[in-house]
Design an enzyme around this catalytic site. Structure first.
Site, PDB file in Angstrom:
ATOM      1  N   ASP A  38      -0.668   6.825  -2.729  1.00 28.99           N
ATOM      2  CA  ASP A  38      -2.044   7.326  -2.703  1.00 28.99           C
ATOM      3  C   ASP A  38      -2.649   7.292  -1.310  1.00 28.99           C
ATOM      4  O   ASP A  38      -3.804   7.696  -1.123  1.00 28.99           O
ATOM      5  CB  ASP A  38      -2.931   6.552  -3.686  1.00 28.99           C
ATOM      6  CG  ASP A  38      -2.847   5.050  -3.528  1.00 28.99           C
ATOM      7  OD1 ASP A  38      -1.899   4.568  -2.874  1.00 28.99           O
ATOM      8  OD2 ASP A  38      -3.704   4.331  -4.063  1.00 28.99           O
ATOM      9  N   HIS A 223       1.635  -8.196  -0.632  1.00 27.01           N
ATOM     10  CA  HIS A 223       0.729  -7.998   0.490  1.00 27.01           C
ATOM     11  C   HIS A 223       0.168  -9.362   0.888  1.00 27.01           C
ATOM     12  O   HIS A 223      -0.548 -10.003   0.108  1.00 27.01           O
ATOM     13  CB  HIS A 223      -0.427  -7.082   0.095  1.00 27.01           C
ATOM     14  CG  HIS A 223      -0.120  -5.623   0.179  1.00 27.01           C
ATOM     15  ND1 HIS A 223       0.704  -4.980  -0.720  1.00 27.01           N
ATOM     16  CD2 HIS A 223      -0.545  -4.673   1.053  1.00 27.01           C
ATOM     17  CE1 HIS A 223       0.770  -3.693  -0.404  1.00 27.01           C
ATOM     18  NE2 HIS A 223       0.024  -3.482   0.667  1.00 27.01           N
ATOM     19  N   GLU A 226      -2.249  -9.964   6.106  1.00 26.15           N
ATOM     20  CA  GLU A 226      -2.821  -8.806   6.793  1.00 26.15           C
ATOM     21  C   GLU A 226      -4.243  -9.125   7.219  1.00 26.15           C
ATOM     22  O   GLU A 226      -4.594  -9.028   8.388  1.00 26.15           O
ATOM     23  CB  GLU A 226      -2.803  -7.586   5.874  1.00 26.15           C
ATOM     24  CG  GLU A 226      -3.416  -6.337   6.487  1.00 26.15           C
ATOM     25  CD  GLU A 226      -3.490  -5.179   5.511  1.00 26.15           C
ATOM     26  OE1 GLU A 226      -3.738  -4.054   5.975  1.00 26.15           O
ATOM     27  OE2 GLU A 226      -3.320  -5.394   4.294  1.00 26.15           O
TER      28      GLU A 226
END
Length: 377
Positions: A38, A223, A226
């Site tokens: 996306d 994830h 970050e």
């Protein structure tokens, strides 16, 4: 600058290497581990799908203006603001036709850029607004990837796309998405992921999902590191048992100059390096979200020279107006890398992929090494 391979040995080139420009880098075989479906739409596709599905919330009406808007809006210095841009792409990916088209074009665009293997991720739970089930979302997306692979072959390009199913870390469907990933792992889904805002949503909230993946001998990445730093990385490794770190760029916060000026690794950084835990580094995206100040200040080179398992990734090609070739060229310009370095980063990615070992080896030996041998001269 002499290239340095993963064992720290200086690697030299012979003959006449090809110029390290974008055109030649695009011809080099590349492997991509961190790319969001996306976050990689063509601006023209967003415009057309919005018209097809009746979505009238786009901030620009034509493809060129929309592409600039995504790039400028994502260039915020904040992960939270960066993520807000996805409302528009997700909105046009709610139908079978939309999902198939976006997945097909993703495979075609990556193949055109010389990517021979990619792991593309998305969150099925975000594509249910028009009545699709989770299974239908996965089925249509996988069909789109297969169509894209076929179209690439017809155009003389080679690519294989593996799919990562992502759960949103602020939601409560991670176990359900993990079960979905296992259910479709023999049909093109190669692993599981969690994504979204790190602060306030630690990976340990999703232990049930990670335990399910481990119980089924399945792969997953997280994830981490970050926006939130070392605590996120520690939880992803120590509590959740991740195979890879999505971004992981803040591991550099556990590396400090010693008395003699040489870098000294803290215990977490040493563990990540010594265990060869792959870092899915995304240079341009890391600048946009404020994880680092600039490409020149990105810790990629420090980590590479300290022999961490570094890989090059795009994250979101639309929002960063980027490609694998552009990411590699940015690193070449910043750190003086040569073809041997780019080959090493590509082999790192394939070593770290969720493909079976023999298939990884075949891509390295039969595709990557011959491809770079030509460029090395």
């Amino acid at each position: 600058m002499a290239a340095v391979d993963e064992t720290g040995t200086n690697a030299t080139t012979t003959g006449g290497p090809a110029p390290l420009d974008l055109r030649n880098i695009a011809q080099a075989p590349k492997a991509l581990l961190h790319d969001h479906l996306d976050g990689g739409l063509r601006p023209s596709t967003v415009v057309e799908l919005a018209a097809d599905c009746g979505y009238d919330g786009l901030p620009a009406a034509d493809a060129d203006s929309l592409g600039r808007w995504f790039r400028d809006a994502a260039d915020s210095g904040s992960l939270e603001l960066y993520l807000e841009t996805f409302a528009h792409t997700v909105a046009v990916m709610q139908t079978a036709e939309g999902l198939q088209r976006v997945a097909r074009e993703c495979a075609e665009d990556l193949a055109a850029d010389g990517v021979v293997y990619a792991e593309v991720r998305y969150a099925p739970e975000q594509h249910l607004e028009k009545g699709l089930t989770l299974d239908e979302v996965v089925q249509h997306t996988l069909e789109g990837f297969r169509q894209g692979e076929s179209a690439a072959r017809a155009a003389g390009k080679q690519i294989r796309v593996g799919c990562l199913l992502t759960a949103m870390r602020h939601a409560a469907r991670s176990r359900e998405i993990a079960e979905l990933a296992v259910r479709y792992r023999d049909q093109g889904v190669v692993g599981f992921d969690i994504a979204g805002k790190e602060a306030g949503f630690p990976p340990s909230r999703h232990l049930d999902a990670f335990e399910y993946m481990r119980a089924n001998n399945a792969h997953f990445t997280i994830h981490a590191g970050e926006a939130f730093g070392l605590p996120s990385i520690h939880e992803a490794i120590a509590f959740c048992g991740t195979d890879r770190l999505g971004h992981g760029v803040r591991i550099v916060d556990d590396i400090h100059p010693g008395d003699d000026g040489t870098p000294q690794l803290g215990r977490l950084a040493a563990f990540v390096r010594d265990k060869r835990i792959p870092l899915e580094l995304c240079p341009s995206s890391n600048v946009q979200t404020g994880a680092v100040a600039s490409i020149a200040e990105h810790p990629f080179d420090v980590l590479a020279r300290l022999r961490f398992r570094v890989t090059v990734n795009t994250d979101n090609r639309l929002m960063s107006d980027t490609s694998m070739s552009r990411e590699m060229k940015a690193l070449v310009d910043a750190f003086g890398y040569g073809w041997s370095d780019l080959e090493r980063f590509t082999i790192n990615a394939l070593k770290s992929s969720f493909l079976p070992f023999d298939e990884r080896l075949a891509l390295i030996d039969d595709v990557v090494k011959p491809g770079y041998a030509v460029l090395l001269g």
